[in-house]
Write a protein that holds these residues in place. Sequence first.
Motif, short mmCIF file in Angstrom:
data_model
loop_
_atom_site.label_atom_id
_atom_site.label_comp_id
_atom_site.label_asym_id
_atom_site.label_seq_id
_atom_site.Cartn_x
_atom_site.Cartn_y
_atom_site.Cartn_z
N THR A 749 0.81 -1.21 0.00
CA THR A 749 0.00 0.00 0.00
C THR A 749 0.85 1.26 0.00
O THR A 749 0.33 2.36 0.24
N GLY A 750 2.18 1.12 -0.24
CA GLY A 750 3.00 2.31 -0.39
C GLY A 750 4.24 2.34 0.46
O GLY A 750 5.20 3.07 0.16
N THR A 786 5.66 -3.72 -0.97
CA THR A 786 5.87 -2.25 -0.86
C THR A 786 4.67 -1.51 -1.42
O THR A 786 3.69 -1.29 -0.72
N ASP A 787 4.70 -1.12 -2.73
CA ASP A 787 3.60 -0.34 -3.28
C ASP A 787 2.52 -1.24 -3.88
O ASP A 787 2.60 -2.47 -3.80
#
Length: 824
Positions: A749-750, A786-787
């Motif tokens: 989610t970032g 990560t993202d």
Amino acid sequence: MSPHNGEGHGRDRNGYDYPTDDEEEYTQHTENGAGFDRRSFLKFAGVATAGLAATGLSGTAGAVPTRDSFSFDRVVNAVEDLGMDPNGNTPIDDALDGALQSGTLVEFPPGTYFVQNTHSIAGMSNVGIRGTGENWRDVTFRSPQGRATGLLSTGGSGGRNVLVENLSVDNRNDDSTLVWFRLSCQGGVLVRDVEWLGRTPPDDDKGYNLTVEAFDRDGVNLVENVRTGLDASATTVEYPDGVQFVRGGPSHKGETVIRDAKIHNHNSAAMRYTQGGVVTVENSEFVNNQNANLRFTGGDHPDKHSSATGCYVKVDDSATDVGDAIRVDSSGQGQSGAVFRDIVIEWDDQSGRGVIAFPSWGDHGRAEFYNCVVRNDSPSATVNATSTSASDDAVVFENCSFTGDGGGFFADDRPGSVIRDSCIGIPDATIEGFETENVSDSACRTPSDVEGNGSGGDETSDETDGSAETDSTDETTDLPNELVVQGTGTATRYAFTVSEELAPVASTIESHDTVDGSTVEAWVTTSSHVDEFAFAGSITAFEYLEGGPAEITLNGESVAAEDLVDTNDGPTAEVTVTETDGLTAELSAEESSDPDGSIESYEWAVGDETYAGSTATHTFGDAGTYAVSLTVSDDDGASASATTDVSVSDESRLRIQGAGTPTQVFVEVSGELTAVEDTIEPWDEVGDASATVWVTDSEDVDEFTFTGELTTVEFDGGDADIFLDGSAVDPSSVGSTDETPKDLEIRGTGAPTQVAVAVDGELTAVEDTIEEWDEVGDTSATVWVTDGDDVDRFTFTGELTTLEFIEGEAAVAVDGTAVEPSEL
């Protein structure tokens, strides 16, 4: 009230008239130090009561049982002697089982009694239960919600001289609760003044309300003034999923007399005696019962034939799936000789097999009809007696009258069938197979011409209904307010309460309506159906219990139901158990009242645990019955509380039902298997964890409870239907270990996030989604994302048992549904 409205009357029977006992003997007994109180003396000394003659039934074989037929060695009070709870909170099963034995009558004072289990009286004689109230609704038995419970059962072992009198049983107003009796004896059964309240459910667990059979040829039983469907209609079902009201099976060899019965709105045959011995039906009323109303055969008794006399049958509800008013049915046994006298039938808007019918499955022998009056305003045949078997013989109608716009008369292949000295006022009615002798088509009698209409007595009868006493008033009253409730075309049950005095206008109230002090519970249907009341004070509560709305007029002005209540006495609390699944119960406060929207809190208490909110879910640690309490409070400080018992079980229920062919079925479970009483035959083999049974048609049912899982179902020829906890089961799926893997997706989610997951089955990584720094085992994994483009995927069996964000946060989904760590 017209004499042909189908309401009829019920008799006011106030129980036994006991004499004064021997005071001198009692005084001497207590003064000599025995230490018994008066009731204990009666119990232990075995004093017989008046109306319970000491001769028993030993010399009355073949006679219809009466109250004077029984001899009891002891009469015990359920509350004073046995300590039973008359408030319906604590189960009475242990005390009742301990008291039920040959020679014992258990008397129940007015109250509500909670029974959880079926009570066996197999092999007993001169045994019974009886309510001591002024009418049968004063003593009510309730069973756990969602269960079929036998209040008394002789099983297949029989017995002799069983009394059930002056009480009611409550099926509740749900679609699953049922209270039933099986009274299969050598003879001498007396069921008198008994009513089934509430809504009869579908046949999920038991196919009847009342079985009464006489195993001996000279055995005679009496079922008198039994009632059902007067306060609520049964759940509508499709055949064959209904519950028969009173029945006898092939083990019935003697005679059962059904007298003064009122059977309304049932969802299967009102009564059925289609094999074995005979049934005698007298002065009884059958209204809008699904499937069939009067259904029986001539019987195979050497000296008697089945008959119905002075009965009334009415079907005027187009939504009710009714096959026939009278079904002459020997279920392929070729039995003959049924006789019908003084029967009145009103038949509207039905398209069944015929008003009077002989079913297509054949072998229904001779039947005779005398002095019957039939109005048929439907497309159905008036008489459908066309033969399908060479053994069928003549059907005779004599001094009968037929009117209406209905169908014709058919008796093909029944030589000797005749309609004589009768009137047929049905235009263009076809007559096939019947000879006619002295038959006219004018001045026919109609049901409205028949005094009392066969419904149990004339208009001057002093009989009364078993519902609560009503303070009826004349057409005029000095009470200042008038409330009028008018139907709108939908059957509507409503209830209201006033703050002071209340009196109904007598001519507007039916027998199934109840007026108790300042509270009313009643029904309206069409716009011509109007209930009127006079009252003082104000209306403090009004609600629709079923259907609605109705047209309401208060003091001449139309008013909505929600605007009737103009006082606020604070909220009321009521606990509703909406569902139980194993040891888990779903609780709701939806029936609690919040008259002005001021309730601030709902608090549940289950043992030491509490919950807030209008609904709650509680999982119990063990099977049993638990008290659940609800307290509601409003912003003025007013509060109300309610408590109910919730029964939960960790057992599953298995039902094996025949599908039309003889079938041997083998079942096995992983835990312990227990047969349900009265469902297993001598040729069935039942072990601790497995059973081999035989079933045939849909009425042949074997049932079990068990722990663990159902692991095996096998058929040796034929077919059968398998139900697990009421739901149909595909036998081929039982024991299968095949499981469709679930998809597990972990998406960034970032921010860099470390996620740990575990399953109780097998975990498999999806190729090309796992990086070298991720750690994946057979049942667990720890990965980094990560993202939103960084996604790790898995498939797994079993359940996801662990989801932990060790660092950061990610989006996790199982089969596309988002999952949070807090949900596991």
